[in-house]
Motif scaffolding. Structure first.
Motif, PDB file in Angstrom:
ATOM      1  N   THR A  67      23.022 -20.293 -30.803  1.00  0.00           N
ATOM      2  CA  THR A  67      22.894 -19.744 -29.449  1.00  0.00           C
ATOM      3  C   THR A  67      24.164 -19.006 -29.079  1.00  0.00           C
ATOM      4  N   GLY A  68      24.208 -18.510 -27.845  1.00  0.00           N
ATOM      5  CA  GLY A  68      25.364 -17.745 -27.416  1.00  0.00           C
ATOM      6  C   GLY A  68      25.770 -18.100 -26.005  1.00  0.00           C
ATOM      7  N   THR A  69      26.396 -17.130 -25.335  1.00  0.00           N
ATOM      8  CA  THR A  69      26.878 -17.343 -23.979  1.00  0.00           C
ATOM      9  C   THR A  69      25.758 -17.777 -23.045  1.00  0.00           C
ATOM     10  N   GLN A 128      31.829 -21.597 -33.658  1.00  0.00           N
ATOM     11  CA  GLN A 128      31.445 -20.206 -33.426  1.00  0.00           C
ATOM     12  C   GLN A 128      31.412 -19.482 -34.767  1.00  0.00           C
ATOM     13  N   ILE A 129      30.541 -18.476 -34.856  1.00  0.00           N
ATOM     14  CA  ILE A 129      30.458 -17.726 -36.108  1.00  0.00           C
ATOM     15  C   ILE A 129      30.725 -16.230 -35.922  1.00  0.00           C
ATOM     16  N   ALA A 130      30.589 -15.724 -34.711  1.00  0.00           N
ATOM     17  CA  ALA A 130      30.876 -14.312 -34.450  1.00  0.00           C
ATOM     18  C   ALA A 130      31.059 -14.111 -32.952  1.00  0.00           C
ATOM     19  N   ALA A 131      31.837 -13.108 -32.595  1.00  0.00           N
ATOM     20  CA  ALA A 131      32.048 -12.800 -31.182  1.00  0.00           C
ATOM     21  C   ALA A 131      32.382 -11.326 -31.026  1.00  0.00           C
ATOM     22  N   THR A 132      31.942 -10.754 -29.928  1.00  0.00           N
ATOM     23  CA  THR A 132      32.241  -9.364 -29.604  1.00  0.00           C
ATOM     24  C   THR A 132      32.466  -9.264 -28.102  1.00  0.00           C
ATOM     25  N   PRO A 133      33.353  -8.386 -27.651  1.00  0.00           N
ATOM     26  CA  PRO A 133      33.571  -8.268 -26.205  1.00  0.00           C
ATOM     27  C   PRO A 133      32.351  -7.667 -25.505  1.00  0.00           C
ATOM     28  N   TYR A 134      32.247  -7.925 -24.222  1.00  0.00           N
ATOM     29  CA  TYR A 134      31.428  -7.076 -23.377  1.00  0.00           C
ATOM     30  C   TYR A 134      32.285  -5.843 -23.081  1.00  0.00           C
ATOM     31  N   VAL A 135      31.635  -4.708 -22.994  1.00  0.00           N
ATOM     32  CA  VAL A 135      32.364  -3.483 -22.705  1.00  0.00           C
ATOM     33  C   VAL A 135      31.761  -2.820 -21.481  1.00  0.00           C
ATOM     34  N   ILE A 136      32.623  -2.282 -20.624  1.00  0.00           N
ATOM     35  CA  ILE A 136      32.162  -1.562 -19.438  1.00  0.00           C
ATOM     36  C   ILE A 136      32.105  -0.092 -19.829  1.00  0.00           C
ATOM     37  N   VAL A 137      30.907   0.495 -19.759  1.00  0.00           N
ATOM     38  CA  VAL A 137      30.709   1.877 -20.182  1.00  0.00           C
ATOM     39  C   VAL A 137      30.109   2.703 -19.059  1.00  0.00           C
ATOM     40  N   ALA A 138      30.302   4.018 -19.171  1.00  0.00           N
ATOM     41  CA  ALA A 138      29.698   4.974 -18.241  1.00  0.00           C
ATOM     42  C   ALA A 138      29.286   6.199 -19.032  1.00  0.00           C
ATOM     43  N   GLN A 139      28.445   7.003 -18.436  1.00  0.00           N
ATOM     44  CA  GLN A 139      28.079   8.272 -19.061  1.00  0.00           C
ATOM     45  C   GLN A 139      29.356   9.073 -19.297  1.00  0.00           C
ATOM     46  N   GLY A 152      43.146  -3.272 -14.326  1.00  0.00           N
ATOM     47  CA  GLY A 152      43.232  -3.485 -12.888  1.00  0.00           C
ATOM     48  C   GLY A 152      42.437  -4.643 -12.316  1.00  0.00           C
ATOM     49  N   VAL A 153      41.891  -5.520 -13.189  1.00  0.00           N
ATOM     50  CA  VAL A 153      41.161  -6.710 -12.697  1.00  0.00           C
ATOM     51  C   VAL A 153      41.882  -7.941 -13.223  1.00  0.00           C
ATOM     52  N   PRO A 154      42.748  -8.542 -12.410  1.00  0.00           N
ATOM     53  CA  PRO A 154      43.573  -9.660 -12.885  1.00  0.00           C
ATOM     54  C   PRO A 154      42.836 -10.997 -12.853  1.00  0.00           C
ATOM     55  N   GLY A 155      43.403 -11.969 -13.583  1.00  0.00           N
ATOM     56  CA  GLY A 155      42.976 -13.356 -13.455  1.00  0.00           C
ATOM     57  C   GLY A 155      41.694 -13.752 -14.141  1.00  0.00           C
ATOM     58  N   LEU A 156      41.184 -12.942 -15.049  1.00  0.00           N
ATOM     59  CA  LEU A 156      39.939 -13.295 -15.731  1.00  0.00           C
ATOM     60  C   LEU A 156      40.228 -14.073 -17.018  1.00  0.00           C
ATOM     61  N   PRO A 157      39.412 -15.077 -17.337  1.00  0.00           N
ATOM     62  CA  PRO A 157      39.564 -15.752 -18.639  1.00  0.00           C
ATOM     63  C   PRO A 157      39.041 -14.853 -19.748  1.00  0.00           C
ATOM     64  N   ASN A 158      39.221 -15.288 -20.985  1.00  0.00           N
ATOM     65  CA  ASN A 158      38.653 -14.550 -22.117  1.00  0.00           C
ATOM     66  C   ASN A 158      37.137 -14.704 -22.093  1.00  0.00           C
ATOM     67  N   ILE A 159      36.429 -13.604 -21.948  1.00  0.00           N
ATOM     68  CA  ILE A 159      34.966 -13.626 -21.859  1.00  0.00           C
ATOM     69  C   ILE A 159      34.409 -12.729 -22.957  1.00  0.00           C
ATOM     70  N   ALA A 160      33.460 -13.269 -23.715  1.00  0.00           N
ATOM     71  CA  ALA A 160      32.895 -12.511 -24.834  1.00  0.00           C
ATOM     72  C   ALA A 160      31.443 -12.890 -25.043  1.00  0.00           C
ATOM     73  N   SER A 161      30.775 -12.058 -25.804  1.00  0.00           N
ATOM     74  CA  SER A 161      29.428 -12.379 -26.271  1.00  0.00           C
ATOM     75  C   SER A 161      29.598 -13.061 -27.622  1.00  0.00           C
ATOM     76  N   TRP A 162      29.397 -14.371 -27.653  1.00  0.00           N
ATOM     77  CA  TRP A 162      29.633 -15.116 -28.883  1.00  0.00           C
ATOM     78  C   TRP A 162      28.356 -15.765 -29.393  1.00  0.00           C
ATOM     79  N   ILE A 163      28.357 -16.052 -30.692  1.00  0.00           N
ATOM     80  CA  ILE A 163      27.260 -16.748 -31.348  1.00  0.00           C
ATOM     81  C   ILE A 163      27.860 -18.005 -31.984  1.00  0.00           C
ATOM     82  N   ALA A 164      27.195 -19.142 -31.781  1.00  0.00           N
ATOM     83  CA  ALA A 164      27.741 -20.398 -32.289  1.00  0.00           C
ATOM     84  C   ALA A 164      26.626 -21.353 -32.683  1.00  0.00           C
TER      85      ALA A 164
END
Length: 354
Positions: A124-126, A150-161, A271-283
């Motif tokens: 499963t994952g997050t 855990q066996i793999a992890a990738t960041p979430y990415v903020i994207v725009a056109q 510019g967004v302070p105070g966030l923990p490490n957040i990722a899309s992980w599989i475990a």
């Protein structure tokens, strides 16, 4: 009189001696019973320990099942890769079974109720932590499951056109100038990407509207078409469009930059302070109560697979990384996410539409 007194005392002494003998006999019987019980308990304990030792030496002696909620894509690719390698190392088939539905809850509940012998695992994952935070009664990955690794992890990415904002700082500035006018897309209410968007709103002091889509594919189409201002999406999913220049990557959700897109800043840097490490992980998880020696064997084999260069190269080609695969690190990740998400969902409004 003296003679009479002597005869009177004699029976008394005889009676006292009898009492003492009886007491001694009762204590001896009690001691014998206690010793017998102790010996029986020690024999039972020894047999139990011997059974555990034999189980550890023979595990696995039949196929291992891994239940997972996905049929394809990055989340399914990682279990496929590891199941093949684990089969070679363990000398038994490691079989994947897709149990989709309810945001991964169906698979999680089946594993929660499975025999505690190490032959039924959950991939499963997050979603396991967001699901727990979203609704009372959902599987608790800390209280009802045990971490394997855990066996793999990738960041979430903020994207725009491409060309829409240029930087995440520009997006934040525009959002602050126009409260409630900009929006962000996620692949659904109660997902990790939805929760991350709400954290960005809180920590970045911005008011933007959440636009949930039914799938990640629809979310990706929307941001490519410019129907939404930004999208929060798995880097693995967005990477081809980023590399082709159709999407601009504004920030990643992890506390360290991604090796796949090292030029993209972290949210903290953007510019967004105070966030923990957040990722899309599989475990991988096991039911609560699986013997410690079985978990240790599984964890050791996962770490051995993770150390193989071919495995790490394959995961890197997806746009992901092999994280710290220890069970202790997975336990820490679950604890952090449970604490982080529960703050968001405490009043019930965030996932009311779920």
């Amino acid at each position: 009189m003296i003679h009479r007194m002597a005869r009177t005392r004699y029976p008394v002494c005889q009676s006292s001696a009898g009492v003492i003998v009886n007491i001694a006999r009762r204590h001896a019987a009690r001691l014998s019973y206690l010793l017998s019980s102790l010996i029986s308990s020690l024999i039972t304990l020894a047999l139990s320990l011997a059974s555990v030792a034999v189980h550890a030496q023979t595990y696995p002696d039949k196929p291992i099942r891994i239940l997972m909620p996905w049929g394809d894509g990055f989340p399914a690719n990682a279990p496929h890769l590891y199941s093949q390698e684990l089969s070679k190392r363990l000398g038994q088939p490691v079989v994947l079974e897709v149990k989709s539905g309810a945001g991964g809850e169906i698979a999680a509940r089946q594993v929660r109720g499975a025999p505690k012998d190490g032959y039924t695992l959950l991939a499963t994952g997050t979603s396991i932590t967001t699901s727990w935070a979203s609704r009372a009664g959902n599987v608790d990955p800390e209280g009802e499951l045990q971490p394997v690794g855990q066996i793999a992890a990738t960041p979430y990415v903020i994207v725009a056109q491409a060309g829409r904002f240029g930087t995440f700082a520009k997006f934040l500035g525009t959002a602050r100038e126009r409260p409630g006018k900009l929006n962000y897309a996620s692949p659904g209410i109660g997902t990790g990407m939805h929760f991350l968007g709400e954290l960005i709103k809180q920590n970045g002091n911005v008011d933007v509207v959440h636009v949930p889509y039914a799938t990640g594919a629809r979310q990706l189409q929307a941001v490519l078409a410019g129907d939404v201002d930004i999208a929060i999406i798995s880097l693995v999913t967005a990477l081809p469009q980023i590399r082709s220049g159709k999407l601009e990557a504004l920030a990643v959700s992890t506390t360290a930059r991604s090796k796949a897109v090292p030029e993209v800043p972290t949210l903290g840097e953007a510019g967004v302070p105070g966030l923990p490490n957040i990722a899309s992980w599989i475990a991988l998880f096991a039911p609560k109560g699986v013997p410690a020696d079985v978990l240790a064997r599984l964890s050791a084999q996962i770490q051995a697979v993770s150390a193989e260069p071919a495995v790490r190269d394959t995961v890197a080609q997806w746009g992901a990384e092999v994280p710290d695969t220890s069970s202790a690190q997975l336990a820490r990740t679950v604890q952090i996410e449970k604490k982080t998400w529960s703050r968001l969902t405490a009043d019930g409004r965030l996932v009311a539409a779920d």
